[in-house]
Design an enzyme around this catalytic site. Structure first.
Site, PDB file in Angstrom:
ATOM      1  N   GLU A 261       0.670  -1.313   0.064  1.00 10.51           N
ATOM      2  CA  GLU A 261      -0.040  -0.038  -0.050  1.00 10.51           C
ATOM      3  C   GLU A 261       1.038   1.178   0.160  1.00 10.51           C
ATOM      4  O   GLU A 261       1.896   1.406   0.774  1.00 10.51           O
ATOM      5  CB  GLU A 261      -1.111   0.039   1.086  1.00 10.51           C
ATOM      6  CG  GLU A 261      -2.090  -1.137   1.224  1.00 10.51           C
ATOM      7  CD  GLU A 261      -3.064  -1.182   2.153  1.00 10.51           C
ATOM      8  OE1 GLU A 261      -2.696  -0.414   3.342  1.00 10.51           O
ATOM      9  OE2 GLU A 261      -3.556  -1.888   2.207  1.00 10.51           O
ATOM     10  N   HIS A 279      -7.768   1.967   1.585  1.00 11.03           N
ATOM     11  CA  HIS A 279      -7.734   1.612   2.998  1.00 11.03           C
ATOM     12  C   HIS A 279      -8.536   2.574   3.699  1.00 11.03           C
ATOM     13  O   HIS A 279      -8.093   3.148   4.734  1.00 11.03           O
ATOM     14  CB  HIS A 279      -6.182   1.443   3.425  1.00 11.03           C
ATOM     15  CG  HIS A 279      -6.310   0.567   4.777  1.00 11.03           C
ATOM     16  ND1 HIS A 279      -5.139  -0.322   4.715  1.00 11.03           N
ATOM     17  CD2 HIS A 279      -6.869   0.322   5.680  1.00 11.03           C
ATOM     18  CE1 HIS A 279      -5.167  -0.662   6.139  1.00 11.03           C
ATOM     19  NE2 HIS A 279      -6.315  -0.572   6.565  1.00 11.03           N
TER      20      HIS A 279
HETATM   21  P1  NAD Z   1     -11.377  -9.722  15.658  1.00  9.11           P
HETATM   22  O1  NAD Z   1     -10.284 -10.262  16.295  1.00  9.11           O
HETATM   23  O2  NAD Z   1     -12.629  -9.556  16.591  1.00  9.11           O
HETATM   24  O3  NAD Z   1     -12.183 -10.907  14.662  1.00  9.11           O
HETATM   25  C1  NAD Z   1     -11.173 -11.825  13.894  1.00  9.11           C
HETATM   26  C2  NAD Z   1     -11.972 -13.218  13.718  1.00  9.11           C
HETATM   27  O4  NAD Z   1     -10.879 -13.789  12.737  1.00  9.11           O
HETATM   28  C3  NAD Z   1     -11.639 -14.077  14.997  1.00  9.11           C
HETATM   29  O5  NAD Z   1     -13.179 -14.390  15.434  1.00  9.11           O
HETATM   30  C4  NAD Z   1     -10.826 -14.986  14.800  1.00  9.11           C
HETATM   31  O6  NAD Z   1     -11.322 -16.189  15.516  1.00  9.11           O
HETATM   32  C5  NAD Z   1     -11.115 -15.268  13.374  1.00  9.11           C
HETATM   33  N1  NAD Z   1      -9.913 -15.842  12.488  1.00  9.11           N
HETATM   34  C6  NAD Z   1      -8.554 -16.066  13.067  1.00  9.11           C
HETATM   35  N2  NAD Z   1      -7.977 -16.698  12.019  1.00  9.11           N
HETATM   36  C7  NAD Z   1      -9.102 -17.276  11.079  1.00  9.11           C
HETATM   37  C8  NAD Z   1      -8.844 -18.269  10.259  1.00  9.11           C
HETATM   38  N3  NAD Z   1      -7.572 -18.720   9.641  1.00  9.11           N
HETATM   39  N4  NAD Z   1     -10.121 -18.564   9.499  1.00  9.11           N
HETATM   40  C9  NAD Z   1     -11.058 -17.864   9.799  1.00  9.11           C
HETATM   41  N5  NAD Z   1     -11.455 -17.048  10.844  1.00  9.11           N
HETATM   42  C10 NAD Z   1     -10.159 -16.749  11.550  1.00  9.11           C
HETATM   43  O7  NAD Z   1     -11.253  -8.496  14.558  1.00  9.11           O
HETATM   44  P2  NAD Z   1     -11.988  -7.554  13.885  1.00  9.11           P
HETATM   45  O8  NAD Z   1     -12.417  -6.542  14.593  1.00  9.11           O
HETATM   46  O9  NAD Z   1     -13.372  -8.358  13.205  1.00  9.11           O
HETATM   47  O10 NAD Z   1     -11.318  -7.313  12.677  1.00  9.11           O
HETATM   48  C11 NAD Z   1     -10.664  -8.190  11.468  1.00  9.11           C
HETATM   49  C12 NAD Z   1      -9.685  -7.827  10.958  1.00  9.11           C
HETATM   50  O11 NAD Z   1     -10.049  -6.484   9.863  1.00  9.11           O
HETATM   51  C13 NAD Z   1      -8.580  -7.283  11.879  1.00  9.11           C
HETATM   52  O12 NAD Z   1      -7.550  -8.033  12.091  1.00  9.11           O
HETATM   53  C14 NAD Z   1      -7.993  -6.125  10.770  1.00  9.11           C
HETATM   54  O13 NAD Z   1      -6.652  -6.391  10.034  1.00  9.11           O
HETATM   55  C15 NAD Z   1      -9.005  -5.884   9.847  1.00  9.11           C
HETATM   56  N6  NAD Z   1      -9.243  -4.207   9.860  1.00  9.11           N
HETATM   57  C16 NAD Z   1      -9.339  -3.678   8.754  1.00  9.11           C
HETATM   58  C17 NAD Z   1      -9.532  -2.424   8.677  1.00  9.11           C
HETATM   59  C18 NAD Z   1      -9.492  -1.384   7.554  1.00  9.11           C
HETATM   60  O14 NAD Z   1      -9.406  -0.213   7.608  1.00  9.11           O
HETATM   61  N7  NAD Z   1      -9.876  -1.704   6.305  1.00  9.11           N
HETATM   62  C19 NAD Z   1     -10.132  -1.669  10.020  1.00  9.11           C
HETATM   63  C20 NAD Z   1     -10.211  -2.404  11.107  1.00  9.11           C
HETATM   64  C21 NAD Z   1      -9.860  -3.764  11.025  1.00  9.11           C
END
Ligand code: NAD
Length: 313
Positions: A261, A279
């Site tokens: 990015e 993003h």
């Molecule tokens: P979270 O920790 O609440 O949820 C993540 C889920 O993924 C968990 O339930 C976990 O068990 C599951 N997981 C882990 N490994 C896995 C796998 N191999 N297969 C399936 N499920 C799996 O996190 P969240 O708040 O829901 O956020 C998720 C992701 O979104 C973050 O890690 C971050 O990278 C991304 N995010 C992106 C932005 C953006 O600006 N685009 C902003 C916030 C978060």
């Protein structure tokens, strides 16, 4: 007694900065380069980053008085957690601050894919009227596959269900009952691939999830599937995705995050059946204010040795 000094490297909304200034010296060095960061980090007790700044082992080697690293948001894949832990530096984040913003962006991208919104808008701006070429499809009655049923996945499930979609969920860290309580029908990854019309990824980037959607995964999906990713670049093998779009195995993709990015005008970004956003899923005024306040309070608690709400390591 000298006050704590805090470095902010990717910006922080004013309400969070005000909370910090009441107790600390705050330096806002938005956009600081990796080299400069390594040079100055030794002066600070705390650093607050978003996703741009890479807090590497090399940077941490210079962080002689650093006590806490704050991530004003969720993903901590830009922080070397092992190196921080080895130096007894606490890492905290603000995991709930951006949940709604990312869930809403995910739904916005799904609707844009279903109704060709970006193509419709750009064609009008080119003076065209492509009514018959822009046939859309309804979300109602379609199957939505969630990979990762955490905070964001749960909010996305709720919103997809409101459109009359069947919501499937795959998350190996939750049991079936937990997935049901979060609004999705638990399935294996292969079942999710085989049945979903839309697949949305909400997992953290880890060695396990890197390139989780690769060529083999795309071949196992229903022909004409649409992919949405607001999680992290690196979870999708972008070369394999482009091939799957070109062969029409994947009908379209909406991506907010990229392996590199900014990605520049790659063939994937330029593809007419790809919607790309820079993003911005968490980029709402409300989410940024929430993240700033949450992380400022957590940083002050960490510096004061108080109990923490969101300690990562
Ligand atoms: P979270 O920790 O609440 O949820 C993540 C889920 O993924 C968990 O339930 C976990 O068990 C599951 N997981 C882990 N490994 C896995 C796998 N191999 N297969 C399936 N499920 C799996 O996190 P969240 O708040 O829901 O956020 C998720 C992701 O979104 C973050 O890690 C971050 O990278 C991304 N995010 C992106 C932005 C953006 O600006 N685009 C902003 C916030 C978060």
């Amino acid at each position: 007694m000298r006050s704590w000094s805090v470095l902010i490297t990717d910006g922080l909304e004013e309400s969070g900065q005000a909370i910090l200034r009441a107790a600390c010296e705050v330096e806002d060095r938005k956009g600081i380069s990796a080299e400069e960061l390594a040079q100055v980090i030794g002066k600070y007790d705390a650093i607050i980053v978003r996703s741009r700044t890479k807090v590497t082992a090399e940077v941490l080697a210079q962080a002689t008085q650093l006590k806490v690293i704050g991530r004003a948001g969720v993903g901590v894949d830009n922080i070397d957690l092992a190196a921080a832990s080895a130096r007894q530096i606490t890492v905290v984040n603000a995991p709930q601050s951006t949940t709604i913003a990312v869930a809403e962006h995910t739904i916005a991208m799904m609707i844009a894919l279903a109704r060709n919104l970006t193509q419709a808008d750009s064609s009008m701006k080119n003076g065209q009227w492509l009514k018959s070429q822009l046939m859309g499809s309804e979300l109602y009655g379609k199957t939505f596959g969630l990979i990762g049923v955490g905070n964001i996945g749960t909010q996305v499930a709720l919103r997809a269900a409101a459109f009359g979609m069947t919501v499937l969920g795959y998350d190996p860290y939750l049991n079936d009952e937990q997935i049901r309580q979060r609004g999705a029908e638990p399935v294996t990854l292969n079942d999710l691939f085989a049945k979903s019309d839309y697949i949305s990824v909400h997992v953290p980037l880890s060695p396990e999830t890197r390139n989780m959607l690769d060529g083999q995964a795309f071949s196992a999906m229903k022909r004409g599937v649409r992919i949405i990713c607001t999680a992290r670049g690196g979870v999708i093998d972008e070369t394999a995705l482009l091939q799957a779009i070109e062969s029409a195995q994947v009908a379209g993709a909406a991506l907010d995050v990229f392996a590199v990015e900014p990605p520049g005008l790659t063939a994937l970004v330029a593809h007419p059946r790809v919607i790309a956003t820079p993003h911005i899923a968490a980029q709402t005024a409300e989410a940024q204010a929430r993240a700033a306040v949450d992380i400022a309070e957590e940083i002050l608690a960490a510096l004061a040795g108080k109990p923490l709400r969101w300690k990562v390591v």
